[in-house]
Motif scaffolding. Sequence first.
Motif, PDB file in Angstrom:
ATOM      1  N   GLN A 114      64.783  10.540 -65.155  1.00  0.00           N
ATOM      2  CA  GLN A 114      66.015  11.242 -64.790  1.00  0.00           C
ATOM      3  C   GLN A 114      67.213  10.291 -64.847  1.00  0.00           C
ATOM      4  N   LEU A 115      67.013   9.075 -64.389  1.00  0.00           N
ATOM      5  CA  LEU A 115      68.068   8.071 -64.461  1.00  0.00           C
ATOM      6  C   LEU A 115      68.395   7.729 -65.919  1.00  0.00           C
ATOM      7  N   ASN A 116      67.370   7.658 -66.755  1.00  0.00           N
ATOM      8  CA  ASN A 116      67.583   7.423 -68.186  1.00  0.00           C
ATOM      9  C   ASN A 116      68.459   8.507 -68.799  1.00  0.00           C
ATOM     10  N   LEU A 117      68.217   9.757 -68.399  1.00  0.00           N
ATOM     11  CA  LEU A 117      69.039  10.855 -68.915  1.00  0.00           C
ATOM     12  C   LEU A 117      70.508  10.635 -68.581  1.00  0.00           C
ATOM     13  N   LEU A 118      70.773  10.209 -67.354  1.00  0.00           N
ATOM     14  CA  LEU A 118      72.161   9.973 -66.948  1.00  0.00           C
ATOM     15  C   LEU A 118      72.770   8.788 -67.706  1.00  0.00           C
ATOM     16  N   ILE A 119      71.999   7.729 -67.859  1.00  0.00           N
ATOM     17  CA  ILE A 119      72.515   6.537 -68.550  1.00  0.00           C
ATOM     18  C   ILE A 119      72.806   6.845 -70.014  1.00  0.00           C
ATOM     19  N   PHE A 120      71.829   7.422 -70.718  1.00  0.00           N
ATOM     20  CA  PHE A 120      72.051   7.745 -72.128  1.00  0.00           C
ATOM     21  C   PHE A 120      73.090   8.845 -72.280  1.00  0.00           C
ATOM     22  N   GLY A 121      73.126   9.773 -71.332  1.00  0.00           N
ATOM     23  CA  GLY A 121      74.164  10.795 -71.352  1.00  0.00           C
ATOM     24  C   GLY A 121      75.544  10.173 -71.240  1.00  0.00           C
ATOM     25  N   PHE A 122      75.695   9.185 -70.373  1.00  0.00           N
ATOM     26  CA  PHE A 122      76.964   8.477 -70.233  1.00  0.00           C
ATOM     27  C   PHE A 122      77.332   7.761 -71.525  1.00  0.00           C
ATOM     28  N   LEU A 123      76.362   7.061 -72.093  1.00  0.00           N
ATOM     29  CA  LEU A 123      76.624   6.290 -73.309  1.00  0.00           C
ATOM     30  C   LEU A 123      77.004   7.176 -74.503  1.00  0.00           C
ATOM     31  N   LEU A 124      76.485   8.399 -74.525  1.00  0.00           N
ATOM     32  CA  LEU A 124      76.756   9.295 -75.645  1.00  0.00           C
ATOM     33  C   LEU A 124      77.762  10.389 -75.299  1.00  0.00           C
ATOM     34  N   GLY A 125      78.448  10.243 -74.172  1.00  0.00           N
ATOM     35  CA  GLY A 125      79.508  11.183 -73.826  1.00  0.00           C
ATOM     36  C   GLY A 125      79.039  12.523 -73.303  1.00  0.00           C
ATOM     37  N   GLN A 126      77.827  12.598 -72.800  1.00  0.00           N
ATOM     38  CA  GLN A 126      77.280  13.849 -72.278  1.00  0.00           C
ATOM     39  C   GLN A 126      76.913  13.739 -70.799  1.00  0.00           C
ATOM     40  N   PHE A 127      77.577  12.835 -70.090  1.00  0.00           N
ATOM     41  CA  PHE A 127      77.246  12.575 -68.694  1.00  0.00           C
ATOM     42  C   PHE A 127      77.395  13.827 -67.822  1.00  0.00           C
ATOM     43  N   GLU A 128      78.489  14.553 -67.992  1.00  0.00           N
ATOM     44  CA  GLU A 128      78.733  15.743 -67.163  1.00  0.00           C
ATOM     45  C   GLU A 128      77.616  16.770 -67.325  1.00  0.00           C
ATOM     46  N   PHE A 129      77.163  16.970 -68.550  1.00  0.00           N
ATOM     47  CA  PHE A 129      76.083  17.920 -68.808  1.00  0.00           C
ATOM     48  C   PHE A 129      74.832  17.521 -68.033  1.00  0.00           C
ATOM     49  N   PHE A 130      74.450  16.254 -68.132  1.00  0.00           N
ATOM     50  CA  PHE A 130      73.223  15.804 -67.481  1.00  0.00           C
ATOM     51  C   PHE A 130      73.386  15.671 -65.970  1.00  0.00           C
ATOM     52  N   LEU A 131      74.578  15.354 -65.507  1.00  0.00           N
ATOM     53  CA  LEU A 131      74.815  15.299 -64.067  1.00  0.00           C
ATOM     54  C   LEU A 131      74.635  16.681 -63.450  1.00  0.00           C
ATOM     55  N   GLU A 132      75.139  17.705 -64.106  1.00  0.00           N
ATOM     56  CA  GLU A 132      74.953  19.075 -63.603  1.00  0.00           C
ATOM     57  C   GLU A 132      73.480  19.450 -63.588  1.00  0.00           C
ATOM     58  N   LYS A 133      72.737  19.067 -64.601  1.00  0.00           N
ATOM     59  CA  LYS A 133      71.289  19.338 -64.643  1.00  0.00           C
ATOM     60  C   LYS A 133      70.577  18.619 -63.495  1.00  0.00           C
ATOM     61  N   GLU A 134      70.964  17.382 -63.232  1.00  0.00           N
ATOM     62  CA  GLU A 134      70.356  16.612 -62.138  1.00  0.00           C
ATOM     63  C   GLU A 134      70.667  17.249 -60.783  1.00  0.00           C
ATOM     64  N   LYS A 135      71.908  17.682 -60.604  1.00  0.00           N
ATOM     65  CA  LYS A 135      72.277  18.339 -59.343  1.00  0.00           C
ATOM     66  C   LYS A 135      71.437  19.585 -59.114  1.00  0.00           C
ATOM     67  N   ARG A 136      71.249  20.370 -60.178  1.00  0.00           N
ATOM     68  CA  ARG A 136      70.430  21.583 -60.044  1.00  0.00           C
ATOM     69  C   ARG A 136      68.976  21.240 -59.728  1.00  0.00           C
ATOM     70  N   LEU A 137      68.465  20.192 -60.347  1.00  0.00           N
ATOM     71  CA  LEU A 137      67.084  19.770 -60.103  1.00  0.00           C
ATOM     72  C   LEU A 137      66.901  19.321 -58.661  1.00  0.00           C
ATOM     73  N   VAL A 138      67.823  18.516 -58.165  1.00  0.00           N
ATOM     74  CA  VAL A 138      67.734  18.027 -56.781  1.00  0.00           C
ATOM     75  C   VAL A 138      67.826  19.192 -55.809  1.00  0.00           C
ATOM     76  N   LYS A 139      68.741  20.106 -56.051  1.00  0.00           N
ATOM     77  CA  LYS A 139      68.886  21.284 -55.189  1.00  0.00           C
ATOM     78  C   LYS A 139      67.597  22.117 -55.186  1.00  0.00           C
ATOM     79  N   PHE A 140      67.013  22.314 -56.355  1.00  0.00           N
ATOM     80  CA  PHE A 140      65.770  23.058 -56.477  1.00  0.00           C
ATOM     81  C   PHE A 140      64.649  22.374 -55.694  1.00  0.00           C
ATOM     82  N   LEU A 141      64.522  21.050 -55.861  1.00  0.00           N
ATOM     83  CA  LEU A 141      63.454  20.321 -55.177  1.00  0.00           C
ATOM     84  C   LEU A 141      63.633  20.348 -53.659  1.00  0.00           C
TER      85      LEU A 141
END
Length: 104
Positions: free
Chosen positions: A70-97
Amino acid sequence: MREPRWVTKLKSKWNITTTRDFILIMLVFSLAGMAIGFERKIVFHLFGIDQDPMWVKVLVYVPLIVPIYQLNLLIFGFLLGQFEFFLEKEKRLVKFLFNKIRPS
């Protein structure tokens, strides 16, 4: 050229409009998946479970490797300009869990 139906469905589901964003998001998933293969070997070596039975590896994999992915998704998302997309996915995952873990 018309894009495949599955691409159109994913773009709609993910609320993205450009093919460029779609390609970058898929690239982030690919890079995170490849990186976790290398990181898993390092983590298993550090914990000394290289030769342990599969059930031990699973017990270590779930609580350690899944969050690293999950952290890798955020790091690579940041590096490729997709951080917001993956941050929203992470927030939803944490809320679900938390909703699954938290007693009603």
